[in-house]
Design a protein around this motif. Sequence first.
Motif, PDB file in Angstrom:
ATOM      1  N   ILE A   1       0.833  -1.203   0.000  1.00  0.00           N
ATOM      2  CA  ILE A   1       0.000   0.000   0.000  1.00  0.00           C
ATOM      3  C   ILE A   1       0.868   1.253   0.000  1.00  0.00           C
ATOM      4  O   ILE A   1       0.538   2.264  -0.639  1.00  0.00           O
ATOM      5  CB  ILE A   1      -0.952  -0.009   1.210  1.00  0.00           C
ATOM      6  CG1 ILE A   1      -2.001  -1.108   1.025  1.00  0.00           C
ATOM      7  CG2 ILE A   1      -1.645   1.338   1.388  1.00  0.00           C
ATOM      8  CD1 ILE A   1      -3.000  -1.202   2.153  1.00  0.00           C
TER       9      ILE A   1
ATOM     10  N   MET B   1       1.917   1.890  -3.498  1.00  0.00           N
ATOM     11  CA  MET B   1       0.784   2.397  -4.278  1.00  0.00           C
ATOM     12  C   MET B   1       0.510   3.870  -3.979  1.00  0.00           C
ATOM     13  O   MET B   1      -0.013   4.598  -4.821  1.00  0.00           O
ATOM     14  CB  MET B   1      -0.466   1.567  -3.979  1.00  0.00           C
ATOM     15  CG  MET B   1      -0.405   0.144  -4.491  1.00  0.00           C
ATOM     16  SD  MET B   1      -1.879  -0.794  -4.039  1.00  0.00           S
ATOM     17  CE  MET B   1      -1.441  -2.426  -4.649  1.00  0.00           C
ATOM     18  N   GLN B   2       0.889   4.298  -2.775  1.00  0.00           N
ATOM     19  CA  GLN B   2       0.680   5.690  -2.364  1.00  0.00           C
ATOM     20  C   GLN B   2       1.970   6.513  -2.437  1.00  0.00           C
ATOM     21  O   GLN B   2       2.061   7.582  -1.829  1.00  0.00           O
ATOM     22  CB  GLN B   2       0.108   5.722  -0.947  1.00  0.00           C
ATOM     23  CG  GLN B   2      -1.250   5.042  -0.835  1.00  0.00           C
ATOM     24  CD  GLN B   2      -1.718   4.905   0.594  1.00  0.00           C
ATOM     25  OE1 GLN B   2      -0.944   5.072   1.537  1.00  0.00           O
ATOM     26  NE2 GLN B   2      -3.000   4.591   0.777  1.00  0.00           N
ATOM     27  N   ASN B   3       2.979   5.967  -3.120  1.00  0.00           N
ATOM     28  CA  ASN B   3       4.253   6.661  -3.303  1.00  0.00           C
ATOM     29  C   ASN B   3       4.957   6.935  -1.971  1.00  0.00           C
ATOM     30  O   ASN B   3       5.490   8.008  -1.740  1.00  0.00           O
ATOM     31  CB  ASN B   3       4.049   7.977  -4.080  1.00  0.00           C
ATOM     32  CG  ASN B   3       5.340   8.474  -4.706  1.00  0.00           C
ATOM     33  OD1 ASN B   3       6.259   7.702  -4.950  1.00  0.00           O
ATOM     34  ND2 ASN B   3       5.409   9.773  -4.946  1.00  0.00           N
ATOM     35  N   ARG B   4       4.924   5.906  -1.082  1.00  0.00           N
ATOM     36  CA  ARG B   4       5.652   5.963   0.189  1.00  0.00           C
ATOM     37  C   ARG B   4       6.589   4.768   0.264  1.00  0.00           C
ATOM     38  O   ARG B   4       6.617   3.923  -0.614  1.00  0.00           O
ATOM     39  CB  ARG B   4       4.672   5.931   1.371  1.00  0.00           C
ATOM     40  CG  ARG B   4       3.692   7.083   1.431  1.00  0.00           C
ATOM     41  CD  ARG B   4       2.823   7.015   2.685  1.00  0.00           C
ATOM     42  NE  ARG B   4       1.849   5.932   2.649  1.00  0.00           N
ATOM     43  CZ  ARG B   4       1.885   4.840   3.389  1.00  0.00           C
ATOM     44  NH1 ARG B   4       2.901   4.635   4.224  1.00  0.00           N
ATOM     45  NH2 ARG B   4       0.945   3.916   3.294  1.00  0.00           N
TER      46      ARG B   4
ATOM     47  N   ALA C   1      -6.523  -0.583  -1.158  1.00  0.00           N
ATOM     48  CA  ALA C   1      -5.851   0.653  -1.558  1.00  0.00           C
ATOM     49  C   ALA C   1      -6.617   1.409  -2.635  1.00  0.00           C
ATOM     50  O   ALA C   1      -6.298   2.573  -2.894  1.00  0.00           O
ATOM     51  CB  ALA C   1      -4.441   0.337  -2.059  1.00  0.00           C
ATOM     52  N   THR C   2      -7.610   0.772  -3.251  1.00  0.00           N
ATOM     53  CA  THR C   2      -8.245   1.361  -4.429  1.00  0.00           C
ATOM     54  C   THR C   2      -9.681   1.815  -4.186  1.00  0.00           C
ATOM     55  O   THR C   2     -10.062   2.917  -4.587  1.00  0.00           O
ATOM     56  CB  THR C   2      -8.232   0.345  -5.593  1.00  0.00           C
ATOM     57  OG1 THR C   2      -6.896  -0.088  -5.819  1.00  0.00           O
ATOM     58  CG2 THR C   2      -8.780   0.976  -6.861  1.00  0.00           C
TER      59      THR C   2
END
Length: 332
Positions: free
Chosen positions: A35, A38-41, A295-296
């Motif tokens: 996740i 997916m959230q650019n972390r 996540a979506t």
Amino acid sequence: MSWTDFLQFVIKAFILTAVLLGAFAYMTLFERKAIARMQNRYGPNRVGPFGTLQPIADGVKLAFKEHIVPKKAQRPLYDIAPMLSLIVAITAYAVIPLGPASLEIFGAKFWVADINIGILFILSISSLAVYGITLGGWSSGNKYSLMGAIRSSAQIISYELSLGLSLLGVIILASSLRMNDIVESQKTVWFVFLQIPGFIIYCIGAVAEVNRAPFDLPEAEQELVAGYHTEYGGMRFAMYFAAEYINMVTVSSIATTMFLGGWQPPLWFLPVELGPLWFVLKVLVFLFGFIWLRATLPRLKYDRLMQLGWKWLLPLGVLNLVITSIVVALVS
């Protein structure tokens, strides 16, 4: 049953429990990492190399956390409820075959038990999971916990019917309730290609059964604090947490066994002896699907959750069962 068989059964049950608890621990890390990407972390990356020891740190933290029992809690039900959820989650996995009958380690097969009503055993045991949630929510003496427990009960009842109907088509095609027979009958073609509607219904019902997003209404944080486990902390909370993730592994393993050929290799020329590896890879695909959905997709409204289960999935499940029965009757 001889003492040797009994000892082998106990050892395999112990190994299965340890593997499932380990899978739960590192599934939490896998989810947080996936996740985060997916959230650019980055996700957890401080404890151990690349954050690989984070689950162990979380376990130690939960073990030493203070657990405060609410004044209005109904003990001992309050203490039993999380243990019941965890025991049911682990027990349901006992009849799932992880490898072919020809593959053994020190004379032990890759399953705990091989009974001729395997899928009925799984459905009957997994249906008991709602008792752990309902008892925990009611015995906490908290209105938010009670509301989460009621939601979970209604949700599981609504989607369990559709989930069971989706599996009946597979049982008709395999002509057996035994898990090994179902896997063996998929040597030539996986049932997912013959039961596409059933597979879709099962996937939706499985997500709802384990209370995962977008069907996580029983523990909707914005509405119910944490739902049925609001008043739980420390190791009791960890038991509920572990039960949820082990249930994810269980429903993914059932989908793999019933629709994707179980331990059968994805390509005909690959060795069957690596059956446990093929099985694990297929399960990981389903588990990643759980993470991707979380996540979506946003959480559904409760009325739409019920409408999806009763007005769409249940009729489609019945229709799929009728069509499958007619086709099998005509072909045979």
